[in-house]
Design a protein around this motif. Structure first.
Motif: not given
Length: 305
Positions: A33-38, A221-226, A242-250, A257-261
């Motif tokens: 089942e896919p996670p609910p919409d955030p 770039s950080f994924s749900g593992t964080v 630093p603020d200018e060196q961070i991204l987020v990805e799926t 991501p938790h709690p839908y691992r």
């Protein structure tokens, strides 16, 4: 033991077995089942996803994935190739929908697929105006020995060097896949000379590797593992970037991501990870989302939606 006691014990055991079977079935069903919409978190960009692996293999399905993501604040996505077939899909997806951009390369597992013909095709695709990065490429030391299909390390090294050169020739960011190969990967980048922009996709190193990458000017770039319970060291790494060196990805459809691992991932799930990063870094969610989105648009030279 009396007959009555035996009967009670047997009944209890039957109930226990039934409950165990039901729990297993429920767990298996939940994983499908896919996670609910955030709750919506506007301004985000999914810096790394795999639309084809999420079912986005035609214009209609790509549009549906992007519509779902946009409804919760994810305005743009970068869909990434693992092999030549995926690279062609990624470019098509970027042509089908203005919210989609592509990255093309051979994943280190497929490094043996690089030859004169594929090199020429990859370079042509890398120069496409909708392609914003060369990736994902790098080193993977987990799969050799576990999979007969995985390129050996020495072949990965040569293909990685070729991709580094390609990124510099076309003037686009280099998107890195690194699994259990920190030292060799960083040494090759240093020896070859890193492109102006290097993105450590799905960063998984410890705080020491993070500091070295940050010092070299790389983007993490950080994924749900964080958000995983056992990822304290990764959260320490996320905190020091630093603020200018961070991204987020799926990295969808993986690493939900938790709690839908373990459940199916897609770009609409990105706000869960963005909120996890906001908590780690001690900043308001909206501020974190705005920063992450602005960074992605700057790094990939993407226009505002």
């Amino acid at each position: 033991m009396t007959d009555a006691s035996a009967e009670t014990s047997s009944a209890s055991g039957a109930v226990s077995d039934t409950e165990t079977m039901s729990n297993k079935a429920a767990k298996k069903r939940r994983r499908r089942e896919p996670p609910p919409d955030p709750a919506p978190l506007p301004g985000l960009v999914d810096a790394h996803t795999h639309l084809a692996a999420c079912g986005g293999r035609d214009a209609e399905s790509v549009r549906a994935i992007c519509d779902h993501a946009q409804a919760v604040g994810v305005d743009q996505v970068v869909t990434v190739a693992d092999d030549m077939v995926d690279a062609r899909w990624a470019v098509r997806a970027a042509e089908w929908d203005d919210r989609v951009y592509a990255a093309v390369a051979l994943h280190p597992m497929h490094a043996q697929d690089l030859d004169d013909e594929t090199a020429a095709e990859l370079e042509e695709m890398a120069r496409h105006p909708r392609v914003v990065a060369v990736g994902e490429t790098g080193l993977d030391y987990y799969w050799p020995g576990r999979s007969d299909d995985c390129a050996p390390p020495e072949v990965q090294h040569e293909t990685f060097r070729w991709h580094i050169d390609l990124a510099k020739r076309v003037g686009k960011p280099l998107m890195i896949h690194n699994r259990e190969a920190d030292r060799d990967l960083l040494d090759i980048l240093a020896a070859e000379g890193a492109p102006d922009t290097v993105i450590m996709h799905c960063f998984s190193g410890d705080r020491n590797v993070a500091r070295e990458c940050v010092d070299r000017g790389f983007i993490l770039s950080f994924s749900g593992t964080v958000s995983f319970a056992n990822a304290a060291e990764l959260r320490a790494a996320a905190e020091l970037v630093p603020d200018e060196q961070i991204l987020v990805e799926t990295d969808a459809p993986f690493l939900t991501p938790h709690p839908y691992r373990g459940q199916p991932n897609q770009s609409y799930c990105l706000p869960y990870t963005a909120r996890a990063l906001a908590a780690v870094r001690g900043v308001p969610e909206a501020e974190m989302a705005a920063l992450l989105g602005a960074n992605a648009r700057r790094v990939y030279s993407m226009p505002l939606p």
